[in-house]
Design a protein around this motif. Structure first.
Motif, mmCIF file in Angstrom:
data_model
loop_
_atom_site.group_PDB
_atom_site.id
_atom_site.type_symbol
_atom_site.label_atom_id
_atom_site.label_comp_id
_atom_site.label_asym_id
_atom_site.label_seq_id
_atom_site.Cartn_x
_atom_site.Cartn_y
_atom_site.Cartn_z
ATOM 1 N N UNK A 142 0.831 -1.203 0.000
ATOM 2 C CA UNK A 142 0.000 0.000 0.000
ATOM 3 C C UNK A 142 0.861 1.247 0.000
ATOM 4 N N UNK A 143 1.931 1.206 0.827
ATOM 5 C CA UNK A 143 2.840 2.365 0.845
ATOM 6 C C UNK A 143 3.489 2.535 -0.523
ATOM 7 N N UNK A 144 3.936 1.389 -1.077
ATOM 8 C CA UNK A 144 4.559 1.453 -2.401
ATOM 9 C C UNK A 144 3.615 2.036 -3.440
ATOM 10 N N UNK A 145 2.358 1.561 -3.436
ATOM 11 C CA UNK A 145 1.380 2.076 -4.402
ATOM 12 C C UNK A 145 1.168 3.570 -4.175
ATOM 13 N N UNK A 146 1.028 3.966 -2.912
ATOM 14 C CA UNK A 146 0.756 5.374 -2.617
ATOM 15 C C UNK A 146 1.901 6.257 -3.099
ATOM 16 N N UNK A 163 11.103 2.715 -14.453
ATOM 17 C CA UNK A 163 12.529 2.629 -14.745
ATOM 18 C C UNK A 163 13.316 3.437 -13.725
ATOM 19 N N UNK A 164 12.835 4.647 -13.443
ATOM 20 C CA UNK A 164 13.542 5.515 -12.511
ATOM 21 C C UNK A 164 13.557 4.898 -11.116
ATOM 22 N N UNK A 165 12.420 4.328 -10.709
ATOM 23 C CA UNK A 165 12.368 3.751 -9.357
ATOM 24 C C UNK A 165 13.261 2.521 -9.227
ATOM 25 N N UNK A 166 13.434 1.802 -10.357
ATOM 26 C CA UNK A 166 14.316 0.635 -10.306
ATOM 27 C C UNK A 166 15.771 1.061 -10.150
ATOM 28 N N UNK A 172 8.320 3.300 -3.236
ATOM 29 C CA UNK A 172 7.659 3.063 -4.512
ATOM 30 C C UNK A 172 7.694 1.602 -4.929
ATOM 31 N N UNK A 173 6.888 1.274 -5.939
ATOM 32 C CA UNK A 173 6.777 -0.107 -6.412
ATOM 33 C C UNK A 173 8.075 -0.589 -7.032
ATOM 34 N N UNK A 174 8.763 0.303 -7.720
ATOM 35 C CA UNK A 174 10.027 -0.077 -8.337
ATOM 36 C C UNK A 174 11.015 -0.563 -7.294
ATOM 37 N N UNK A 175 11.041 0.130 -6.176
ATOM 38 C CA UNK A 175 11.975 -0.302 -5.133
ATOM 39 C C UNK A 175 11.574 -1.662 -4.563
ATOM 40 N N UNK A 176 10.248 -1.881 -4.437
ATOM 41 C CA UNK A 176 9.807 -3.186 -3.933
ATOM 42 C C UNK A 176 10.299 -4.309 -4.837
#
Ligand SMILES: Nc1ncnc2c1ncn2[C@@H]1O[C@H](COP(=O)(O)OP(=O)(O)O)[C@@H](O)[C@H]1O
Ligand SMILES: [Mg+2]
Lengths: 263, 271
Positions: A52-56, A191-194, A200-204
């Motif tokens: 939820x935090x990632x999505x937010x 891409x940026x979050x990865x 964020x979702x990318x980090x997850x």
């Protein structure tokens, strides 16, 4: 066979095949978690709040960047579409820049803004604004001239002509640009979050990789797909259906193929 | 009806107007030099072969295009741009597909600064006049050709212009709808006393509607001849006198139309 039955059977078969690969594939089964493990990871992710935090965090970035892109892109598109010298100058520049995958802006963004939200926002905006501006200007250039003539005849001038006639007359193209812009923004952001770790979702996804938790990686991918489908159907699908009904357009919009350029 | 305005000056004078266009083939001389006048309340029809510059003439009078040479005087003042006193009913209508019928009609009224209540009232009034009451929430694509035509007419009339400029407004309609709209238009005109400049290539239509018919030459269009029409109203398209005048108009235009056809044939051969 009705479409929904067709589809349902296909997905059931796909799930079964997935499970079979998990159980009997030639690789160790922990490398290919089955649907059950992924479902468990999904439930766990939502239960402890990390998803939820990632999505937010991700949606906040996306919405801010996209809203800015919509405003900027539409204004730019209107100007390029209506003002000849803007088309010759900025218009050609945008066409050139559009060939650059927007994630390529990340190094510059980090130098300019540092490792922070502004850098991510910048990449998102660069992903979306060009597509929106280019489609809007194309739409504006291709408006049947009769609408402008009729509008002027009824007393519309200057900004009233732009907002009352030109923009709505170009709406089908503007909407195509907005959809494309959304998908570019989404790709650029992932891409940026990865690349650059900050919630964020990318980090997850990256966390899952580091922990070798493949079920989590797939679960996050499922969440990303679900979000994309949700926005496509609930937001763009709805606007598009309404527009087609109002204009009496039977066929789909032009330019529905999307994502020729991966971010 | 064809009254002279109080001071006897013409409502509209077109003086030595010329227009050329540049396109792929080169410079096209589209219009003129052309001179004519219209008195207040007069219903003037302009007939001419296709491509002779009729639409260009209307656009110039409307102020949507500027003439290269000459000027247009309306109500004693030179025309420098579009204005709510001169409203065009376009050949291809120009109804806005993203608006309902009512919002199409109200668009110009809103720009003219009319309040919501007054706008609603006017839209309803003119929709009733063209027998489309009840269609105010329809979208344009939901209407038949004749209904669209009438919405465009209502939108033009709702602006309450001094002068109505009509560009072959009924050319695309079937004969029955056209006859009905001819009757409606004559009724509206005799009820409101508007000055009307009506362009057509249909000589019968011109003979049926006009106080005065002006014929035009082939491109670049000039005034060829004027016919004053004193057939009593209301007229029907199949009236004997209307037919007689139509025959004279056709005779007057014959050489122009033949020349246009010849030219087209010659060009087709060259290609
Ligand atoms: N915007 C334009 N650009 C180039 N040529 C034009 C333009 N508008 C009209 N023309 C030319 O001018 C001539 C007169 O056109 P028009 O006024 O539309 O004729 P009509 O309405 O009598 O059929 C035609 O030969 C047409 O091709
Ligand atoms: Mg024409």
């Amino acid at each position: 066979m009705p479409r929904s039955v067709n589809r349902g059977l296909f997905y059931l078969a796909a799930l079964a095949a997935w499970q079979a690969l998990h159980l009997w594939g030639p690789w160790p089964s922990f490398l290919v978690p089955g649907p059950v493990q992924v479902a468990e990871a999904l439930i766990a992710g939502f239960a402890d709040g990390t998803f939820l935090i990632g999505i937010a965090v991700t949606m906040r970035r996306l919405l801010l960047g996209y809203a800015l892109s919509l405003v900027l892109g539409t204004v730019l598109g209107l100007l390029i579409g209506r003002v000849r010298w803007m088309d010759d100058t900025i218009g050609s520049l945008l066409l050139g820049l559009q060939t650059l995958p927007s994630i390529c802006w990340l190094p510059l963004a980090i130098i300019w803004f540092g490792l922070n939200e502004r850098a991510i926002q910048f990449v998102v905006v660069m992903g979306a604004v060009l597509a929106i501006a280019i489609h809007t200007s194309d739409g504006v250039k291709n408006i049947p001239p009769i609408y402008v003539r009729a509008g002027r005849n009824l007393g519309a001038r200057g900004p009233r002509l732009l907002t009352g006639i030109i923009l709505p007359a170009a709406l089908p193209a503007v909407l195509t640009g907005a959809k494309l812009g959304w998908s570019f923004a989404w790709r650029s952001l992932m891409a940026a979050e990865l690349l650059f770790v900050s919630l964020g979702l990318g980090q997850l996804l990256m966390v899952g990789r580091e922990l070798n938790d493949i079920a989590q990686v797939i679960a996050v991918m499922v969440v990303i797909i679900a979000l994309g489908l949700l926005v496509d159907n609930l937001v763009f699908g709805r606007i598009e259906r309404r527009m087609r009904r109002v204009w009496g357009l039977g066929a789909a919009l032009p330019g529905r193929a999307r994502g020729r350029r991966a971010a | 009806m064809a009254g002279i305005s109080p001071n006897g000056a013409p409502k509209l004078s077109v003086r030595a107007v010329e227009k050329t266009f540049v396109n792929r083939q080169g410079v096209v001389s589209a219009l003129g030099p052309l001179d004519f006048e219209i008195r207040e309340g007069e219903f003037v029809c302009v007939v001419g072969p296709s491509g002779c510059g009729k639409t260009t003439l209307l656009n110039i009078v409307a102020g949507l295009e500027a003439p290269d040479v000459g000027d247009v005087i309306f109500d004693g003042k030179p025309v420098l741009g579009p204005g709510p006193d001169r409203i065009v009913l376009f050949q291809d209508l120009g109804l806005f597909p993203w608006m309902t019928v009512r919002r199409n009609i109200e668009f110009g009224l809103r720009l003219a600064g009319l309040g919501r209540v007054e706008r609603r009232k006017r839209a309803a009034h003119y929709l009733r006049m063209v027998h489309l009451a009840g269609f105010h929430t329809s979208y344009i694509h939901e209407l038949s050709g004749g209904m669209k035509q009438r919405v465009a007419l209502a939108r033009a009339l709702a602006m309450d212009p001094v002068m109505l400029l009509m560009d072959e407004p009924f050319a695309a309609l079937d004969a029955q709808t056209r006859d009905m709209l001819h009757a409606e238009l004559q009724e509206i005109w005799s009820g409101t006393g508007k000055t009307i400049l009506f362009v057509t290539h249909n000589v019968r239509e011109a003979a049926c509607l006009a106080d005065r018919v002006v014929t035009m030459t082939r491109r670049p269009g000039r005034i060829k001849r004027e016919f004053v029409v004193d057939i009593p109203r209301p007229r029907q398209i199949e009236d004997r006198d209307v037919g007689g005048l139509a025959a004279r108009l056709r005779e007057d235009l014959r050489e122009e139309i033949e020349a246009v056809l010849l030219e087209e044939r010659r060009r087709a051969k060259e290609r």
